[in-house]
Each structure stands twice: as structure tokens, then as C-alpha cells.
Design a protein around this motif. Structure first.
Motif, mmCIF file in Angstrom:
data_model
loop_
_atom_site.group_PDB
_atom_site.id
_atom_site.type_symbol
_atom_site.label_atom_id
_atom_site.label_comp_id
_atom_site.label_asym_id
_atom_site.label_seq_id
_atom_site.Cartn_x
_atom_site.Cartn_y
_atom_site.Cartn_z
ATOM 1 N N LYS A 113 0.819 -1.225 0.000
ATOM 2 C CA LYS A 113 0.000 0.000 0.000
ATOM 3 C C LYS A 113 0.847 1.267 0.000
ATOM 4 O O LYS A 113 0.580 2.186 -0.767
ATOM 5 C CB LYS A 113 -0.908 0.046 1.243
ATOM 6 C CG LYS A 113 -1.991 -0.996 1.258
ATOM 7 C CD LYS A 113 -2.866 -0.847 2.491
ATOM 8 C CE LYS A 113 -2.106 -1.118 3.780
ATOM 9 N NZ LYS A 113 -1.506 -2.455 3.875
ATOM 10 N N LEU A 116 2.500 1.763 -3.175
ATOM 11 C CA LEU A 116 1.495 2.144 -4.169
ATOM 12 C C LEU A 116 1.114 3.618 -4.032
ATOM 13 O O LEU A 116 0.911 4.306 -5.040
ATOM 14 C CB LEU A 116 0.236 1.278 -4.033
ATOM 15 C CG LEU A 116 -0.892 1.750 -4.940
ATOM 16 C CD1 LEU A 116 -0.607 1.434 -6.398
ATOM 17 C CD2 LEU A 116 -2.225 1.191 -4.516
ATOM 18 N N LYS A 119 3.580 5.470 -5.901
ATOM 19 C CA LYS A 119 3.463 5.206 -7.343
ATOM 20 C C LYS A 119 2.277 5.946 -7.944
ATOM 21 O O LYS A 119 2.369 6.577 -8.993
ATOM 22 C CB LYS A 119 3.290 3.704 -7.584
ATOM 23 C CG LYS A 119 4.549 2.906 -7.289
ATOM 24 C CD LYS A 119 4.297 1.419 -7.457
ATOM 25 C CE LYS A 119 5.612 0.642 -7.339
ATOM 26 N NZ LYS A 119 5.443 -0.803 -7.486
ATOM 27 N N LEU A 120 1.177 5.861 -7.243
ATOM 28 C CA LEU A 120 -0.050 6.502 -7.717
ATOM 29 C C LEU A 120 0.125 8.026 -7.696
ATOM 30 O O LEU A 120 -0.310 8.725 -8.621
ATOM 31 C CB LEU A 120 -1.191 6.061 -6.797
ATOM 32 C CG LEU A 120 -2.619 6.145 -7.283
ATOM 33 C CD1 LEU A 120 -2.802 5.470 -8.630
ATOM 34 C CD2 LEU A 120 -3.551 5.494 -6.243
ATOM 35 N N VAL A 222 -5.394 -3.418 -2.219
ATOM 36 C CA VAL A 222 -4.068 -3.786 -2.731
ATOM 37 C C VAL A 222 -3.772 -5.213 -2.320
ATOM 38 O O VAL A 222 -3.867 -5.556 -1.133
ATOM 39 C CB VAL A 222 -2.979 -2.848 -2.158
ATOM 40 C CG1 VAL A 222 -1.631 -3.159 -2.787
ATOM 41 C CG2 VAL A 222 -3.365 -1.395 -2.380
ATOM 42 N N VAL A 248 -5.782 -3.479 -6.834
ATOM 43 C CA VAL A 248 -4.445 -3.264 -7.374
ATOM 44 C C VAL A 248 -3.637 -4.527 -7.102
ATOM 45 O O VAL A 248 -3.571 -4.982 -5.961
ATOM 46 C CB VAL A 248 -3.745 -2.061 -6.696
ATOM 47 C CG1 VAL A 248 -2.342 -1.881 -7.277
ATOM 48 C CG2 VAL A 248 -4.568 -0.798 -6.864
ATOM 49 N N SER A 250 -0.162 -6.194 -6.679
ATOM 50 C CA SER A 250 1.231 -5.802 -6.502
ATOM 51 C C SER A 250 2.130 -7.014 -6.624
ATOM 52 O O SER A 250 1.673 -8.156 -6.584
ATOM 53 C CB SER A 250 1.421 -5.109 -5.152
ATOM 54 O OG SER A 250 1.345 -6.064 -4.129
ATOM 55 N N SER A 276 1.352 -3.345 -10.055
ATOM 56 C CA SER A 276 2.627 -2.927 -9.505
ATOM 57 C C SER A 276 3.640 -4.008 -9.827
ATOM 58 O O SER A 276 3.409 -5.182 -9.555
ATOM 59 C CB SER A 276 2.495 -2.837 -7.981
ATOM 60 O OG SER A 276 2.667 -1.544 -7.528
ATOM 61 N N PHE A 284 4.986 0.543 -12.400
ATOM 62 C CA PHE A 284 3.557 0.696 -12.133
ATOM 63 C C PHE A 284 2.829 1.072 -13.412
ATOM 64 O O PHE A 284 3.340 1.825 -14.220
ATOM 65 C CB PHE A 284 3.415 1.831 -11.100
ATOM 66 C CG PHE A 284 2.017 2.280 -10.852
ATOM 67 C CD1 PHE A 284 1.174 1.518 -10.062
ATOM 68 C CD2 PHE A 284 1.538 3.469 -11.391
ATOM 69 C CE1 PHE A 284 -0.130 1.935 -9.819
ATOM 70 C CE2 PHE A 284 0.251 3.891 -11.150
ATOM 71 C CZ PHE A 284 -0.589 3.119 -10.352
#
Ligand code: GDP
Length: 298
Positions: A113, A116, A119-120, A222, A248, A250, A276, A284
Motif C-alpha cells: 500500500k 502504491l 506510485k499513484l 491492494v 491493485v 502488486s 505494480s 507501475f
């Protein structure tokens, strides 16, 4: 990733090469082998069952085609069913009409998380959004710090409780962060929440409380693609406990057998939205079911 599934499927298709029209027995034998390949890849049983039912039905109904031999026809059907199992069309983020858009991240500890969030944040910034990361994981002592490092790398501001204010209340932090985002004109708020190693009632209640005070436009679940079949129970728990709007995946760079990726959409009823594929922020992308299906087929 998916290597053994890819190998198994390609072996199955090879056996069909050179055959004329497929007999009922050929279709049954092929379906049985695909079933085994999916089970070995740790795909959830209900997903496997539906997949095989569809393959059989379509293979039986397939027209004798001039353009495709039986092997090619089966590959085409399996490809299309993989795309459908992975969600069909890619699904884009839902943005609020009135900013800020609120994206809440949920999942077990170690799912990815915090990574992420960075990344997001980076990805949204590249699209001229002005994201804000929110440290609402106050369970792990180092989590706030970790988010701050990620935010710095991503070039995205992090909203966190002031150091020295004690542990803090993650629900209050999440609530305040929305006001802060409005004040400083951030258009997307990404809330990192606490996870535990396993499903835990307290964690779920906290996530639900954060959801209630922030009214998120997206709750992204996630999930570590490496956990295979266990993904199903976890996904169901988050679906029922918090309510999720997207998934998501990963750690798709690891040697996941494919079980989580192929099961999670059907189990949660929600689309896989992002993938991911590494520890770096640029590892990503949006999740494309079509590309993933092609990769599985090698
Ligand atoms: P959280 O507890 O859910 O916030 O998970 P973290 O973001 O802290 O991630 C847990 C570990 O997994 C960290 O060591 C991350 O660097 C690593 N990680 C996260 N996403 C990926 C990924 O896509 N691929 C790989 N290989 N590692 C990842």
C-alpha cells in the motif's frame, strides 16, 4: 511470473496441432488439462469451473473456420476467456466532480500500500494532478516515516500527524487531511491505511471508520499477487468489511503462479485497475486485461 501456467497451456495447444475437426473427446480432454493447469496455478475453484464451462461450450459451438485450425481456435477462445476473467476492458479512476477526489488504499500489511501511494502519486502528478498522500497508517511505528520517504521520491506532499503528538487517531488524521487538501488545493487525496498480517476485526473497523469520514471516490484493495489462492479469503473479507471499488495487484514482478490475478476480479466483483511490478516508483501501470492474457499465453 505465470511461467508454469504459460508452459502448461502451450503444451496443451501443441497437442492439438495437426488435428482436423475437434471431436467431443478432444474437447473434453483439452478442457480437463486446462482445468488442471489453472488449479496448479492456484486459481480459485469457482473461477476455474466457470472458465472451463465457457471454454467447453464455446469450443463445441465453434464454427469450422477456414482461417483458423482447431488449435488456433482453442487458443483464441482461451485468450478471450482469460481477458474476460481478468475484467475485459481496463477501468479508469473515478474522479470526483468536486475536488478533491479521495482514494483510500486498503489491504494487509506488506501488500504494498505505502509503495502504491507513492506510485499513484507520481503517476497522477505526471497527468497534471496535484495529489496529497495521507499517513493514516499509525499502527506501525515506521509507517509514517516510510510514506514520507516515498512521498519525497515521488515529489508529492505528505499529510501526517505532527511528530510528538502521540500516536494520533488515524480516523481524525484522514478527516483533517481532506480539509487540508481543500485549503492547499490538492485535487486527489490518497489515504494510506494500516494493515495487519492477517484479517483482523479491529483493522477492518478502523478502515471502515476512515471510509465513513472521508467518503472515498475509490477504495482500492491492494493485494500481493504472490499469495495465490489465499487472496480469495482476504479479498472477500475486505469486500465485506470495507467495501472496495477496485483492485491493485502488486508484486507482479515476482514468480506468482497467477492464482490471485486470475481469481480476484470474479471473487470481489470489482475490476483490477492497476498493476505494480517492482519496488521502484515507476514500476507501475494501469492494468490491461488484454495484455495480461497475451502474456499468460506466451
Ligand atoms: P504496506 O505494508 O501494504 O504498506 O506495504 P509496503 O508498501 O510497505 O510494501 C511491502 C514490501 O513490498 C516493501 O519492501 C516494498 O518495497 C515491497 N513492494 C511493494 N510493491 C512491490 C512490487 O510491486 N514488487 C516488489 N518486488 N516489491 C514490492
Amino acid at each position: 511470473m505465470f511461467d508454469s501456467l504459460t508452459d502448461r497451456l502451450s503444451g496443451i495447444f501443441t497437442q492439438l496441432r495437426g488435428k482436423g475437426r475437434l471431436s467431443e473427446a478432444d474437447i473434453d480432454a483439452t478442457a480437463r488439462e486446462i482445468r488442471l493447469a489453472l488449479l496448479e496455478a492456484d486459481v480459485a475453484l469457482p473461477v476455474v469451473k466457470e472458465f472451463i464451462r465457457n471454454i467447453k461450450e464455446r469450443a463445441r459451438g465453434a464454427e469450422v473456420s477456414q482461417a483458423l485450425n482447431p488449435a488456433q481456435q482453442v487458443i483464441k477462445i482461451v485468450h478471450e476467456e482469460l481477458v474476460a476473467t481478468l475484467g475485459g476492458e481496463e477501468r479508469r479512476l473515478n474522479f470526483a466532480k468536486q475536488p478533491p477526489t479521495v482514494i483510500m488504499l486498503a489491504g494487509l500489511q506488506g501488500a504494498g500500500k505505502t509503495t502504491l501511494a507513492g506510485k499513484l502519486g507520481r503517476w497522477l502528478r505526471q497527468q497534471n494532478h496535484t495529489p496529497l498522500l495521507v499517513a493514516a497508517d499509525l499502527q506501525r511505528p515506521n509507517a509514517v516515516n516510510q510514506l514520507q520517504i516515498v512521498g519525497e521520491r515521488a515529489g508529492v506532499e505528505v499529510y501526517a500527524p505532527e511528530p510528538g503528538n502521540g500516536v494520533g487517531d488515524p480516523v481524525q488524521v484522514a478527516k483533517d487531511s481532506i480539509e487540508h487538501a481543500k485549503r492547499v488545493q490538492r485535487d486527489v487525496v490518497i489515504i494510506d491505511t494500516a494493515g495487519r498480517l492477517g484479517i483482523d476485526a479491529e483493522m477492518m473497523a478502523q478502515a471502515a471508520a476512515i471510509r465513513d469520514v472521508t467518503d472515498p471516490d475509490e477504495v482500492l484493495f491492494v493485494i500481493d499477487a504472490m499469495i495465490g489462492q489465499d487472496a480469495v479469503a482476504t479479498a472477500e473479507a475486505f469486500r465485506d468489511g470495507v467495501g472496495i471499488s477496485g483492485v491493485v495487484l502488486s508484486k507482479l514482478d515476482g514468480d506468482a503462479r497467477g492464482g490471485a490475478a486470475l481469481s480476484v476480479r470474479q471473487v470481489t466483483g470489482q475490476p483490477i485497475m492497476f498493476a505494480s511490478t517492482g519496488e521502484k516508483l515507476e514500476d507501475f501501470d494501469v492494468f490491461y486485461p488484454e495484455r495480461m492474457a497475451s502474456r499468460i499465453l506466451g
